[in-house]
Write a protein that holds these residues in place. Structure first.
Motif, PDB file in Angstrom:
ATOM      1  N   LEU A 162      48.808  53.457  36.094  1.00  0.00           N
ATOM      2  CA  LEU A 162      47.771  52.856  37.226  1.00  0.00           C
ATOM      3  C   LEU A 162      48.340  51.955  37.981  1.00  0.00           C
ATOM      4  CD1 LEU A 162      44.808  53.624  37.779  1.00  0.00           C
ATOM      5  CD2 LEU A 162      44.276  51.766  36.430  1.00  0.00           C
ATOM      6  N   ARG A 163      48.227  51.824  39.239  1.00  0.00           N
ATOM      7  CA  ARG A 163      48.950  50.847  40.334  1.00  0.00           C
ATOM      8  C   ARG A 163      47.795  49.719  40.392  1.00  0.00           C
ATOM      9  NH1 ARG A 163      49.738  52.013  44.998  1.00  0.00           N
ATOM     10  NH2 ARG A 163      48.605  54.068  45.052  1.00  0.00           N
ATOM     11  N   VAL A 164      48.394  48.223  40.401  1.00  0.00           N
ATOM     12  CA  VAL A 164      47.493  47.120  40.796  1.00  0.00           C
ATOM     13  C   VAL A 164      48.065  46.388  41.727  1.00  0.00           C
ATOM     14  CG1 VAL A 164      45.923  45.670  39.590  1.00  0.00           C
ATOM     15  CG2 VAL A 164      46.420  47.488  38.309  1.00  0.00           C
ATOM     16  N   ASN A 165      47.409  46.086  42.872  1.00  0.00           N
ATOM     17  CA  ASN A 165      47.803  45.285  43.990  1.00  0.00           C
ATOM     18  C   ASN A 165      46.742  44.493  44.294  1.00  0.00           C
ATOM     19  OD1 ASN A 165      50.537  46.618  44.572  1.00  0.00           O
ATOM     20  ND2 ASN A 165      49.416  48.186  44.805  1.00  0.00           N
ATOM     21  N   ALA A 166      47.179  43.327  45.305  1.00  0.00           N
ATOM     22  CA  ALA A 166      46.000  42.377  45.805  1.00  0.00           C
ATOM     23  C   ALA A 166      46.227  41.956  47.244  1.00  0.00           C
ATOM     24  CB  ALA A 166      45.979  41.002  44.905  1.00  0.00           C
ATOM     25  N   VAL A 167      45.159  41.861  47.893  1.00  0.00           N
ATOM     26  CA  VAL A 167      45.286  41.444  49.468  1.00  0.00           C
ATOM     27  C   VAL A 167      45.073  40.040  49.252  1.00  0.00           C
ATOM     28  CG1 VAL A 167      45.292  43.696  50.576  1.00  0.00           C
ATOM     29  CG2 VAL A 167      43.314  42.326  50.012  1.00  0.00           C
ATOM     30  N   HIS A 168      45.620  39.329  50.133  1.00  0.00           N
ATOM     31  CA  HIS A 168      44.931  37.849  50.313  1.00  0.00           C
ATOM     32  C   HIS A 168      45.014  37.644  51.905  1.00  0.00           C
ATOM     33  CE1 HIS A 168      46.376  36.777  46.086  1.00  0.00           C
ATOM     34  NE2 HIS A 168      47.109  37.513  46.164  1.00  0.00           N
ATOM     35  N   PRO A 169      43.732  37.913  52.331  1.00  0.00           N
ATOM     36  CA  PRO A 169      43.681  37.478  53.774  1.00  0.00           C
ATOM     37  C   PRO A 169      43.830  36.078  54.129  1.00  0.00           C
ATOM     38  CG  PRO A 169      42.031  38.929  52.855  1.00  0.00           C
ATOM     39  CD  PRO A 169      42.608  38.272  51.455  1.00  0.00           C
ATOM     40  N   GLY A 170      44.377  35.804  55.542  1.00  0.00           N
ATOM     41  CA  GLY A 170      43.991  34.506  55.889  1.00  0.00           C
ATOM     42  C   GLY A 170      42.728  34.128  56.630  1.00  0.00           C
ATOM     43  N   PRO A 215      52.477  55.141  46.834  1.00  0.00           N
ATOM     44  CA  PRO A 215      52.810  55.440  45.420  1.00  0.00           C
ATOM     45  C   PRO A 215      53.892  54.258  44.920  1.00  0.00           C
ATOM     46  CG  PRO A 215      53.970  57.063  46.586  1.00  0.00           C
ATOM     47  CD  PRO A 215      53.174  56.243  47.587  1.00  0.00           C
ATOM     48  N   SER A 216      54.466  53.567  45.975  1.00  0.00           N
ATOM     49  CA  SER A 216      55.474  52.814  45.200  1.00  0.00           C
ATOM     50  C   SER A 216      55.033  51.240  45.455  1.00  0.00           C
ATOM     51  CB  SER A 216      56.703  52.678  46.111  1.00  0.00           C
ATOM     52  OG  SER A 216      57.389  54.031  46.114  1.00  0.00           O
ATOM     53  N   MET A 217      53.892  51.170  45.836  1.00  0.00           N
ATOM     54  CA  MET A 217      53.139  49.636  46.001  1.00  0.00           C
ATOM     55  C   MET A 217      52.625  49.309  44.731  1.00  0.00           C
ATOM     56  SD  MET A 217      54.382  48.824  48.786  1.00  0.00           S
ATOM     57  CE  MET A 217      53.517  47.112  49.286  1.00  0.00           C
ATOM     58  N   ASN A 218      53.271  48.318  44.038  1.00  0.00           N
ATOM     59  CA  ASN A 218      52.684  47.954  42.297  1.00  0.00           C
ATOM     60  C   ASN A 218      52.976  46.540  42.208  1.00  0.00           C
ATOM     61  OD1 ASN A 218      51.204  48.589  40.129  1.00  0.00           O
ATOM     62  ND2 ASN A 218      53.028  49.178  39.135  1.00  0.00           N
ATOM     63  N   GLY A 219      51.927  45.893  41.831  1.00  0.00           N
ATOM     64  CA  GLY A 219      52.117  44.485  41.477  1.00  0.00           C
ATOM     65  C   GLY A 219      52.464  43.584  42.621  1.00  0.00           C
ATOM     66  N   VAL A 220      52.111  44.010  43.691  1.00  0.00           N
ATOM     67  CA  VAL A 220      52.336  43.333  44.870  1.00  0.00           C
ATOM     68  C   VAL A 220      50.979  42.514  45.360  1.00  0.00           C
ATOM     69  CG1 VAL A 220      52.427  43.643  47.673  1.00  0.00           C
ATOM     70  CG2 VAL A 220      53.826  45.036  45.887  1.00  0.00           C
ATOM     71  N   ASN A 221      51.290  41.171  45.864  1.00  0.00           N
ATOM     72  CA  ASN A 221      50.192  40.508  46.473  1.00  0.00           C
ATOM     73  C   ASN A 221      50.691  40.329  47.982  1.00  0.00           C
ATOM     74  OD1 ASN A 221      48.615  38.841  44.226  1.00  0.00           O
ATOM     75  ND2 ASN A 221      50.406  39.287  43.391  1.00  0.00           N
ATOM     76  N   LEU A 222      49.718  40.900  48.521  1.00  0.00           N
ATOM     77  CA  LEU A 222      50.078  41.214  50.098  1.00  0.00           C
ATOM     78  C   LEU A 222      49.370  40.197  50.903  1.00  0.00           C
ATOM     79  CD1 LEU A 222      51.567  42.900  52.332  1.00  0.00           C
ATOM     80  CD2 LEU A 222      49.662  44.348  52.173  1.00  0.00           C
ATOM     81  N   ASN A 223      50.085  39.134  51.739  1.00  0.00           N
ATOM     82  CA  ASN A 223      49.414  38.304  52.716  1.00  0.00           C
ATOM     83  C   ASN A 223      48.990  39.082  53.932  1.00  0.00           C
ATOM     84  OD1 ASN A 223      49.574  36.106  50.630  1.00  0.00           O
ATOM     85  ND2 ASN A 223      51.504  35.173  51.632  1.00  0.00           N
ATOM     86  N   VAL A 224      47.967  38.796  54.444  1.00  0.00           N
ATOM     87  CA  VAL A 224      47.461  39.487  55.640  1.00  0.00           C
ATOM     88  C   VAL A 224      46.999  38.363  56.542  1.00  0.00           C
ATOM     89  CG1 VAL A 224      46.105  41.272  57.023  1.00  0.00           C
ATOM     90  CG2 VAL A 224      46.659  41.634  54.551  1.00  0.00           C
TER      91      VAL A 224
END
Length: 231
Positions: A162-170, A215-224
């Motif tokens: 299972l993949r888990v990521n997060a978005v961190h909006p500005g 499918p390759s995005m995993n463990g990513v904390n993505l700033n937006v």
């Protein structure tokens, strides 16, 4: 066709995402604190959307609240709250509520739905850029958003495949919170954002779609944030 659960889907970015996913033919479950409001918003979004009352600050009740959700392909935990708290004038009550909501509550949602998650599914959590750029009164918020980063890392390893990521909006200029600010409040933020404008709810929803889809995005904390952190 997929089933997506959006915790915190009755307003703001969560609602933006719910509308997008229904428009593409997905089945959507949105949650909020108030059952009547959830039902009303779900009816407005469309026939493929239904609402469920969930209170993240009461983790013991989350499992029962979500027991009627039979299948989950994608899970987005977008519910947020704000807390103005400093070390000099510290409210333990407010801090405990926010920590419970955003760390314990987020994790309990994953725990409750995990037996019904598709093995090739994905989870997206919501943090925020206070983790990188604190402001007066952000003691709890900055700490918790840093905690979301850690939560993403441990869950991505623990729950594999299972993949888990997060978005961190500005600062999201057209979100209900920022749109309600007096005229001129956002001008300084816009001026220092390299793209010449603030992020929008559509931008953030699109980033969530990307993290769920790729499918390759995993463990990513993505700033937006349109590059705001660079200035």
């Amino acid at each position: 066709m997929s089933t997506i659960v959006i915790v915190g889907g009755t307003s703001g970015i969560g609602l933006e995402l719910a509308r997008r996913r229904v428009a593409t033919g997905d089945d959507v479950v949105i949650t909020g604190r108030d059952g009547s409001r959830c039902a009303a918003v779900a009816a407005e979004v469309g026939a493929r959307c239904r609402g469920v009352a969930v209170e993240l600050s009461d983790p013991d009740a989350i499992g029962a609240a979500l027991s009627g959700v039979d299948r989950v392909d994608h899970l987005v935990v977008a519910a947020i709250d704000r807390d103005q708290n400093t070390a000099a004038d510290y409210s333990v009550e407010r801090a405990l509520r926010l920590v419970t909501l955003k760390l314990v509550g987020y994790t309990e949602v994953v725990h409750a739905l995990l037996p019904r998650m598709a093995p090739d599914g994905a989870v997206v959590l919501f943090g925020g850029l206070a983790k990188d750029r604190p402001y007066p009164g952000s003691t709890t918020v900055s700490t918790i958003n840093g905690g979301v980063m850690g939560l993403v890392h441990t869950l991505a390893v623990e729950l594999a495949p299972l993949r888990v990521n997060a978005v961190h909006p500005g600062i999201v200029g057209d979100s209900p919170f920022w749109q309600a600010k007096p005229a001129g409040v956002l001008d300084g933020y816009i001026a220092r954002t390299p793209i010449g404008r603030l992020a929008t709810m559509a931008d953030v929803a699109d980033s969530v779609d990307f993290l769920l889809r790729n499918p390759s995005m995993n463990g990513v904390n993505l700033n937006v944030d349109g590059g705001w952190l660079l200035t």
